[in-house]
Design a protein around this motif. Structure first.
Motif, mmCIF file in Angstrom:
data_model
loop_
_atom_site.group_PDB
_atom_site.id
_atom_site.type_symbol
_atom_site.label_atom_id
_atom_site.label_comp_id
_atom_site.label_asym_id
_atom_site.label_seq_id
_atom_site.Cartn_x
_atom_site.Cartn_y
_atom_site.Cartn_z
ATOM 1 N N GLY A 171 0.826 -1.204 0.000
ATOM 2 C CA GLY A 171 0.000 0.000 0.000
ATOM 3 C C GLY A 171 0.854 1.245 0.000
ATOM 4 N N LEU A 172 0.274 2.347 0.455
ATOM 5 C CA LEU A 172 0.955 3.639 0.486
ATOM 6 C C LEU A 172 1.452 3.910 1.905
ATOM 7 C CD1 LEU A 172 1.608 6.099 -1.370
ATOM 8 C CD2 LEU A 172 -0.466 7.166 -0.451
ATOM 9 N N ALA A 173 2.730 4.206 2.004
ATOM 10 C CA ALA A 173 3.333 4.429 3.321
ATOM 11 C C ALA A 173 2.888 5.759 3.918
ATOM 12 C CB ALA A 173 4.856 4.388 3.200
ATOM 13 N N GLU A 174 3.254 5.963 5.153
ATOM 14 C CA GLU A 174 2.769 7.076 5.960
ATOM 15 C C GLU A 174 2.731 8.399 5.192
ATOM 16 O OE1 GLU A 174 5.481 8.460 9.090
ATOM 17 O OE2 GLU A 174 6.810 6.803 8.540
ATOM 18 N N MET A 175 1.542 8.983 5.144
ATOM 19 C CA MET A 175 1.356 10.265 4.461
ATOM 20 C C MET A 175 1.755 11.382 5.417
ATOM 21 S SD MET A 175 0.774 12.240 2.024
ATOM 22 C CE MET A 175 0.350 11.094 0.720
ATOM 23 N N LYS A 191 -1.725 10.569 -5.252
ATOM 24 C CA LYS A 191 -1.005 9.430 -4.672
ATOM 25 C C LYS A 191 -1.948 8.566 -3.832
ATOM 26 C CE LYS A 191 3.520 11.716 -4.447
ATOM 27 N NZ LYS A 191 4.575 12.250 -3.537
ATOM 28 N N ILE A 192 -2.788 9.205 -3.050
ATOM 29 C CA ILE A 192 -3.745 8.454 -2.230
ATOM 30 C C ILE A 192 -4.714 7.689 -3.123
ATOM 31 C CG2 ILE A 192 -5.617 8.663 -0.553
ATOM 32 C CD1 ILE A 192 -4.138 11.114 0.589
ATOM 33 N N ILE A 193 -5.188 8.343 -4.180
ATOM 34 C CA ILE A 193 -6.132 7.705 -5.096
ATOM 35 C C ILE A 193 -5.489 6.477 -5.754
ATOM 36 C CG2 ILE A 193 -7.347 8.010 -7.302
ATOM 37 C CD1 ILE A 193 -7.828 10.951 -6.402
ATOM 38 N N ALA A 199 -4.006 -0.562 1.715
ATOM 39 C CA ALA A 199 -3.781 0.162 2.964
ATOM 40 C C ALA A 199 -3.058 1.479 2.687
ATOM 41 C CB ALA A 199 -2.954 -0.689 3.921
ATOM 42 N N VAL A 200 -3.537 2.546 3.323
ATOM 43 C CA VAL A 200 -2.881 3.853 3.252
ATOM 44 C C VAL A 200 -2.587 4.286 4.679
ATOM 45 C CG1 VAL A 200 -3.059 6.259 2.524
ATOM 46 C CG2 VAL A 200 -4.092 4.460 1.114
ATOM 47 N N ALA A 217 -10.892 11.316 6.121
ATOM 48 C CA ALA A 217 -11.843 11.283 5.005
ATOM 49 C C ALA A 217 -11.145 11.132 3.661
ATOM 50 C CB ALA A 217 -12.695 12.548 5.009
ATOM 51 N N ALA A 218 -9.873 11.544 3.597
ATOM 52 C CA ALA A 218 -9.111 11.411 2.355
ATOM 53 C C ALA A 218 -8.731 9.959 2.060
ATOM 54 C CB ALA A 218 -7.852 12.268 2.428
ATOM 55 N N GLY A 219 -8.926 9.077 3.037
ATOM 56 C CA GLY A 219 -8.654 7.662 2.815
ATOM 57 C C GLY A 219 -7.527 7.091 3.653
ATOM 58 N N ILE A 220 -7.089 7.818 4.664
ATOM 59 C CA ILE A 220 -5.969 7.388 5.499
ATOM 60 C C ILE A 220 -6.513 6.611 6.697
ATOM 61 C CG2 ILE A 220 -4.102 8.225 6.961
ATOM 62 C CD1 ILE A 220 -4.035 10.594 4.785
ATOM 63 N N ARG A 221 -5.903 5.460 6.978
ATOM 64 C CA ARG A 221 -6.542 4.514 7.885
ATOM 65 C C ARG A 221 -5.755 4.155 9.141
ATOM 66 N NH1 ARG A 221 -10.250 6.214 5.979
ATOM 67 N NH2 ARG A 221 -11.707 5.336 4.467
ATOM 68 N N SER A 222 -4.523 4.641 9.297
ATOM 69 C CA SER A 222 -3.758 4.285 10.495
ATOM 70 C C SER A 222 -2.945 5.485 10.960
ATOM 71 C CB SER A 222 -2.817 3.112 10.209
ATOM 72 O OG SER A 222 -1.732 3.529 9.389
ATOM 73 N N ASP A 223 -2.429 5.387 12.177
ATOM 74 C CA ASP A 223 -1.537 6.436 12.682
ATOM 75 C C ASP A 223 -0.608 5.829 13.726
ATOM 76 O OD1 ASP A 223 -1.054 9.533 12.819
ATOM 77 O OD2 ASP A 223 -1.001 8.806 14.880
ATOM 78 N N HIS A 224 0.684 6.157 13.615
ATOM 79 C CA HIS A 224 1.672 5.683 14.588
ATOM 80 C C HIS A 224 2.333 6.849 15.322
ATOM 81 C CE1 HIS A 224 4.008 6.601 10.975
ATOM 82 N NE2 HIS A 224 4.988 6.910 11.805
ATOM 83 N N GLU A 225 1.862 8.070 15.079
ATOM 84 C CA GLU A 225 2.470 9.258 15.673
ATOM 85 C C GLU A 225 1.675 9.799 16.858
ATOM 86 O OE1 GLU A 225 5.276 10.581 15.178
ATOM 87 O OE2 GLU A 225 5.962 9.669 13.319
ATOM 88 N N THR A 226 0.755 9.011 17.370
ATOM 89 C CA THR A 226 -0.083 9.452 18.483
ATOM 90 C C THR A 226 0.704 9.385 19.787
ATOM 91 O OG1 THR A 226 -1.983 8.560 17.309
ATOM 92 C CG2 THR A 226 -2.289 9.091 19.638
#
Length: 580
Positions: A171-175, A191-193, A199-200, A217-226
């Motif tokens: 998939g697409l790595a961390e945006m 790039k997201i499209i 997985a994005v 809403a743009a399609g990003i589904r995870s976060d590791h910077e929390t």
């Protein structure tokens, strides 16, 4: 394998599952960790042609292994790791992680991509082929990471679509360019499209409210910077997979773990993000996180699920992450469940680790990358290039936050001499420099940092996230110059200088990021390096990793690139001195 061969293979698998032919291996009498029922139950696990064909009593095998008194768990999966931060090439880090029970990782190669572009990613793919370890990648979304620094390559939509064709690109790595997402930057959105069916991954430090909603809403589904509990709760409620990170510099497990409960545990996973080789060897990898979570009161089955089935389901890795018929025979045999002490590891149905040692791992030859490909392109410099003219007003100073990669901004009047700013050892305010090393532009970003504790000497690194220019901190201009020059002569690496003496150095000939040495030799070099940093007065754990993140202009609040100081909140270059 053609269709006929696949049918015959499947027939044999069914026969083995029914017990009509013997399995290749049967692990007998262990406590099997079942992530679907949420319990550990005594039984056998039958392996045939690299796949689990049965979990239950009554199986016979060509080889039967007594594991009574032990636990059988799935192989661990790290859902977000930058291999380059270990300073090991992929085939070398796999050896170290297997000993810790990790059998698969999902890596973001944007470090080497920012230096070498597609050729760097192809090196990572080629080096990780044909090894008994699953190494998947995400396509780097931000190369360059921002317009606020100079890097060595560019990956546009065209290049990312080429990477989509690689079977191990998930998939697409961390945006990281969340401002670009929120501003509706067309290239970012394209790039997201391009990866909308995969997985994005996200990168949204401190994103809240409507900005967070727009980002997701743009399609990003995870976060590791929390980093804060309330932030994690908001992201969880908005549908994100929360990747709880415990790396060498950024450590968020203790803060975020209280949010996990029986009802929402499937929406979390453990990741390491940036973890150096020393920490992997000393404290462990995901096994360390599992053990720590259990110590904090988490059910061991849930802790294991967070780095097995959860990441497998998020990334669409069918057949991985659990012990059940039809799943890959990637297993960890444990002497103790709560201590997660690894006894042996099976990869693809073959034992590869036994009693803390690799017993089946192919020899790898020399890296295909040669020194001539990786010379640092630095314009000729002298100590005078590191002078900072003094000005009226207070200066913006980067303050290190212990245990975090975020920094604070301080406003203080720096010490000066002869019209130039000098390091202030008593106040622990030192010169910080970033030297552009990709295009020979001669650009040098100059700033000040608080928190290193050096009372003499200088430290320099060609690892400086994400563009990986040369970053150096030191007491005097002459020592900073010598540290940078040492790196140029090595073709990239790490160095500690005191006066005219080089106390220690670590060559990193592969992109200035990774070593060509075996892990034990690299660890000896790093030990000498860190001991030398302590001799200078440095009191930071993992000082070179902390140094590397001071050039990362996507993490609050203040960072330094070759183009100057970056105010992350404003996402723009700002002057060192505030005249207002």
């Amino acid at each position: 394998m053609n269709t006929r061969e696949m049918i015959e293979s499947l027939k044999r698998r069914v026969l083995a599952a029914r017990g009509e032919i013997p399995a290749d291996i049967v692990l007998k009498g262990g406590d099997v960790v079942n992530l679907f029922s949420g319990e550990a139950k005594k039984g056998d696990v039958a392996l045939y042609e690299g796949v689990i064909v049965g979990a239950g009593p009554g199986y016979r095998g060509k080889e039967e292994v007594d594991v009574a008194g032990k636990w059988i768990a799935p192989g661990l999966i790290d859902g977000h790791l930058h291999i380059e931060s270990s300073m090991l090439i992929p085939s070398a880090i796999a050896q170290v992680l297997l000993l810790r029970g990790t059998t698969a990782i999902v890596a973001d190669p944007h470090e080497i991509a920012n230096v070498m572009g597609l050729s760097g990613i192809r090196f990572m793919l080629e080096d990780s082929e044909k090894i008994p370890f699953d190494l998947f990648f995400m396509a780097p979304s931000c190369v360059p990471a921002t317009h606020l620094e100079t890097n060595g390559a560019r990956l546009g939509v065209k290049e990312l679509k080429e990477l989509r064709k690689e079977p191990r690109i998930l998939g697409l790595a961390e945006m990281m360019n969340f401002p670009g997402v929120l501003a509706g930057d067309e290239e970012v959105l394209e790039k997201i499209i391009a990866f909308r069916d995969r997985a994005v991954d996200g990168h949204g430090p401190s994103l809240r409210g409507h900005d967070l909603q727009a980002y997701i809403a743009a399609g990003i589904r995870s976060d590791h910077e929390t980093t804060e509990l309330s932030e994690a709760a908001e992201k969880l409620e908005s549908g994100m997979m929360i990747m709880i990170r415990e790396g060498s510099s950024a450590k968020n497990l203790e803060t975020l773990l209280p949010l996990v409960n029986d009802k929402n545990a499937h929406r979390f996973c453990f990741v390491s993000d940036d973890l150096n080789a020393e920490d992997i060897k000393k404290r462990g990898h995901l096994d360390f996180m599992i053990k720590r979570a259990i110590e904090m009161g988490m059910d061991p089955i849930i802790a294991i699920r967070m780095c097995t089935l959860n990441p497998a389901e998020y990334f669409g890795l069918r057949g991985k992450g659990a012990i059940a018929p039809g799943y890959d025979a990637d297993l960890v045999i444990l002497d103790d469940l709560e201590d997660f002490s690894v006894s042996s590891v099976y990869k693809g149905g073959r034992k590869i680790v036994e009693e803390g040692a690799l017993i089946l791992y192919p020899h790898r030859g020399e890296s295909g990358f040669h020194r001539k490909d990786n010379l640092l392109n630095i314009r000729s410099i002298t100590p005078k290039n590191f002078r900072i003219p003094c000005s009226n007003g207070k200066a913006r100073i980067i303050e290190i936050v212990p245990g975090e990669i975020v920094t604070r901004v301080r406003y203080e009047t720096p010490r000066s001499r002869g019209g130039f700013v000098v390091s202030d050892k008593e106040s622990d305010i030192l010169k910080l420099c970033v030297v552009e090393r990709h295009r020979g532009s001669g650009r040098i970003g100059l700033g000040l940092v608080k928190g290193f504790g050096l009372n003499q000497g200088a430290m320099a690194s060609s690892i400086a996230h994400d563009s990986h220019n040369i970053i150096a901190v030191g007491v005097s201009d002459e020592e900073i110059f010598r540290a940078v020059e040492e790196l140029r002569l090595m073709g990239g690496g790490l160095a500690v200088i005191c006066g005219e003496e080089t106390l220690a150095k670590v060559p990193l000939p592969i992109g200035g990021l990774m070593s060509a040495e075996p892990v034990d030799r690299l660890l000896k070099q790093l030990k000498a390096l860190n001991q030398s940093a302590v001799r200078l007065g440095c009191h930071i754990d993992n000082p070179f990793m902390a140094l590397s993140f001071l050039a990362l202009p996507v993490i609050p609040e203040l960072k330094l690139t070759d183009r100057g100081l970056v105010d992350i909140n404003r996402f723009e270059i700002v002057p060192l001195f505030c005249n207002a």
